[in-house]
Motif scaffolding. Structure first.
Motif, PDB file in Angstrom:
ATOM      1  N   LEU A 160      -4.550   8.030  -8.637  1.00 42.93           N
ATOM      2  CA  LEU A 160      -5.046   8.175  -7.273  1.00 42.93           C
ATOM      3  C   LEU A 160      -4.246   7.300  -6.318  1.00 42.93           C
ATOM      4  CD1 LEU A 160      -7.012   9.281  -5.222  1.00 42.93           C
ATOM      5  CD2 LEU A 160      -8.693   7.575  -5.958  1.00 42.93           C
ATOM      6  N   ARG A 161      -3.882   6.108  -6.764  1.00 36.84           N
ATOM      7  CA  ARG A 161      -3.087   5.227  -5.899  1.00 36.84           C
ATOM      8  C   ARG A 161      -1.728   5.849  -5.577  1.00 36.84           C
ATOM      9  NH1 ARG A 161      -4.139  -0.308  -9.164  1.00 36.84           N
ATOM     10  NH2 ARG A 161      -6.353  -0.489  -8.684  1.00 36.84           N
ATOM     11  N   GLN A 202      -7.384   5.891 -11.723  1.00 37.33           N
ATOM     12  CA  GLN A 202      -7.255   5.070 -10.528  1.00 37.33           C
ATOM     13  C   GLN A 202      -5.789   4.886 -10.157  1.00 37.33           C
ATOM     14  OE1 GLN A 202      -9.905   4.386  -8.949  1.00 37.33           O
ATOM     15  NE2 GLN A 202      -9.008   3.218  -7.289  1.00 37.33           N
ATOM     16  N   ALA A 256      -0.280  -5.328  -7.815  1.00 32.07           N
ATOM     17  CA  ALA A 256      -1.685  -5.682  -7.717  1.00 32.07           C
ATOM     18  C   ALA A 256      -2.377  -5.707  -9.074  1.00 32.07           C
ATOM     19  CB  ALA A 256      -2.379  -4.712  -6.765  1.00 32.07           C
ATOM     20  N   ASP A 257      -3.520  -5.057  -9.161  1.00 30.65           N
ATOM     21  CA  ASP A 257      -4.271  -5.092 -10.407  1.00 30.65           C
ATOM     22  C   ASP A 257      -4.174  -3.770 -11.143  1.00 30.65           C
ATOM     23  OD1 ASP A 257      -7.549  -4.443  -8.932  1.00 30.65           O
ATOM     24  OD2 ASP A 257      -5.553  -3.596  -8.568  1.00 30.65           O
ATOM     25  N   SER A 293       0.822  -1.208   0.000  1.00 25.52           N
ATOM     26  CA  SER A 293       0.000   0.000   0.000  1.00 25.52           C
ATOM     27  C   SER A 293       0.853   1.254   0.000  1.00 25.52           C
ATOM     28  CB  SER A 293      -0.923   0.017   1.225  1.00 25.52           C
ATOM     29  OG  SER A 293      -1.829  -1.064   1.181  1.00 25.52           O
ATOM     30  N   LEU A 342      -5.673  15.035  -0.720  1.00 23.92           N
ATOM     31  CA  LEU A 342      -6.066  14.540  -2.042  1.00 23.92           C
ATOM     32  C   LEU A 342      -7.202  15.356  -2.651  1.00 23.92           C
ATOM     33  CD1 LEU A 342      -6.017  10.725  -1.152  1.00 23.92           C
ATOM     34  CD2 LEU A 342      -4.277  12.000  -2.402  1.00 23.92           C
ATOM     35  N   LEU A 353      -9.351  13.599  -5.710  1.00 24.54           N
ATOM     36  CA  LEU A 353     -10.590  12.852  -5.459  1.00 24.54           C
ATOM     37  C   LEU A 353     -11.766  13.411  -6.258  1.00 24.54           C
ATOM     38  CD1 LEU A 353     -10.429  12.168  -1.624  1.00 24.54           C
ATOM     39  CD2 LEU A 353     -10.419  10.478  -3.460  1.00 24.54           C
ATOM     40  N   LEU A 391      -2.303   8.606  -3.237  1.00 28.39           N
ATOM     41  CA  LEU A 391      -2.661   8.069  -1.923  1.00 28.39           C
ATOM     42  C   LEU A 391      -1.423   7.540  -1.198  1.00 28.39           C
ATOM     43  CD1 LEU A 391      -4.762   7.240   0.182  1.00 28.39           C
ATOM     44  CD2 LEU A 391      -5.110   5.121  -1.106  1.00 28.39           C
ATOM     45  N   GLN A 392      -0.543   6.874  -1.915  1.00 36.49           N
ATOM     46  CA  GLN A 392       0.694   6.385  -1.288  1.00 36.49           C
ATOM     47  C   GLN A 392       1.465   7.543  -0.656  1.00 36.49           C
ATOM     48  OE1 GLN A 392       2.898   4.355  -4.325  1.00 36.49           O
ATOM     49  NE2 GLN A 392       1.249   2.919  -4.699  1.00 36.49           N
TER      50      GLN A 392
END
Lengths: 233, 194
Positions: B132-133, B129, B120-121, B51, B190, B194, B136-137
């Protein structure tokens, strides 16, 4: 953030019970939850547990039982022991500091330079308890002299986890213009990662270090282990 | 925490050895017993690292190093039963240290698309997305240790507050407050994403 949304995210409030104001914020949080949850289905690689146990066993086999657990981290991560001799008086300390040690010096191609030596220098503590100093917060520190031969460089610094990877905090100096940059850096006991930074932008792994650790992003940090006199890591 | 252990099928197991007992065995010289703790917590630590780092290989390396370091420092663990929360926080700090060193070298995380694509995916997700990841990290790493751990346990591990309380040794109300504050901080960080 709307309090109702907090309660909804905590599972304490049904979605259809949200007020219009709280519901208006919901879409953004669902996107955030989706992003946060991307790792949710992941599991550690199959080899990981075996690798951990192998590292621990290997470390245990190299050190006396009493120090085994404490020293595993240093061995696993490939730490160089820069530990000074146990407290045997000032003479022993001086002998240790001035005794020549084998040292590998080799050219550093991008800089046309060679890394030099790194000495561990201990300062006599003010309370007479031993050759350590204390940081303002009271934590014991050991002063490590870092040195790098970098002819033609405009500046050299050492950055590591001991100074929050700050180039500004780890400035080395070359007062006589010989190309050998030196500086004393206060380091707390423990295992530390570091690199040299030349001219503020070129990150250089110390090739004279005995141990390194990959940072996972294609470079290697040198490792340094320091401990208080008479104490094992 | 033994009570948090789940089998692969998701069913709680009843007859599992408590963390405190395992820690005591390891401290007593039973090195092999440490494998029980490794297998109990490696997935949770790996997800935590993934994460924060966004890279599967780096996450595995940090997880491995964390578990080895935890063994080395087992003598410093004040309450043997708090191993899970202790090692979880240790993992987060190692991730943060690793990223600090990378950031100091001016290698922005979003300049490592290959690493992100491996995680991951991510390869199946839309660009927004993925962006955003990454954001977010970075925002998670700006949280303090307690808030970050609480947020990830809640939203990645999907733990109940009772389970989190057992793992981290904090009250449910304190953990709710940490999660709430983490959400507020993330929303602020964010806001433009967001």
């Amino acid at each position: 953030m709307h309090p109702e949304l907090q309660r909804y995210l905590d599972g304490e409030l049904a979605r259809d019970a949200l007020s219009p104001e709280a519901a208006a914020e919901l879409a953004a949080w669902e996107r955030l939850q989706l992003a946060a949850g991307h790792a949710r289905r992941e599991t550690a690689p199959d080899w990981l547990a075996d690798a951990v146990m192998r590292d621990i066993a290997e470390a245990d086999s190299h050190i006396p039982a009493m120090e085994a657990a404490a020293a595993v981290d240093a061995v696993q991560t490939g730490t160089r022991s820069a530990r000074p001799p146990a407290r045997r008086g000032v003479r022993a300390l001086v002998e240790w500091l001035v005794t020549p040690r084998p040292m590998q010096v080799r050219p550093l191609a991008p800089l046309g330079a060679a890394l030099a030596l790194m000495l561990l220098v201990l300062l006599q503590g003010g309370d007479g308890s031993g050759p350590v100093a204390r940081a303002p917060d009271g934590e014991p520190v050991i002063y490590v002299q870092f040195a790098l031969t970098a002819e033609g460089a405009q500046s050299v610094a050492v950055a590591g986890d001991f100074n929050d990877w700050s180039v500004e905090a780890g400035t080395l100096r070359d007062p006589d213009g010989s190309g050998v940059w030196r500086g004393l850096i206060a380091v707390q006991p423990g295992v530390h990662k570091y690199m040299f930074v030349v001219d503020g932008e070129e990150w250089v792994t110390d090739p004279t270090a005995d141990r390194f650790v990959d940072d996972g992003f294609g470079m290697r940090n040198a490792l340094l282990a320091v401990s208080l006199p008479g104490e094992a890591l | 925490m033994a009570t948090l252990l789940e089998t692969e099928t998701g069913h709680r197991t009843g007859a599992v050895e408590q963390d405190a007992d395992i820690v005591a065995r390891v401290r007593g010289g039973d090195r092999d017993a440490y494998r029980l703790l490794v297998e109990r917590y490696q997935d949770m630590l790996y997800r935590h690292a993934l994460s924060l780092l966004g890279d599967a290989d780096a996450a595995a390396d940090v997880t491995q190093a964390t578990l080895v370091a935890a063994y080395a420092k087992l003598g410093e663990l004040r309450e043997a039963g708090s191993f899970g929360g202790w090692v979880y926080r240790m993992c987060g700090n190692r991730c943060r240290d690793q990223l600090k060193s990378v950031r100091r070298r001016d290698i922005p995380l979003d300049a490592a698309p290959d690493a992100l694509l491996r995680s991951a995916d991510a390869a199946d997700g839309p660009m927004e997305q993925r962006a955003l990841r990454v954001a977010l990290q970075a925002a998670l790493l700006e949280l303090n240790e307690e808030h970050r751990a609480a947020f990830l346990l809640k939203h990645v591990e999907e733990r109940s507050y009772d389970e989190m309380s057992e793992l981290l040794g904090a009250s449910v109300s304190a953990l709710k407050m940490r999660v709430h504050r983490a959400r507020e901080a993330l929303r602020s960080a964010l806001e433009g994403v967001l």
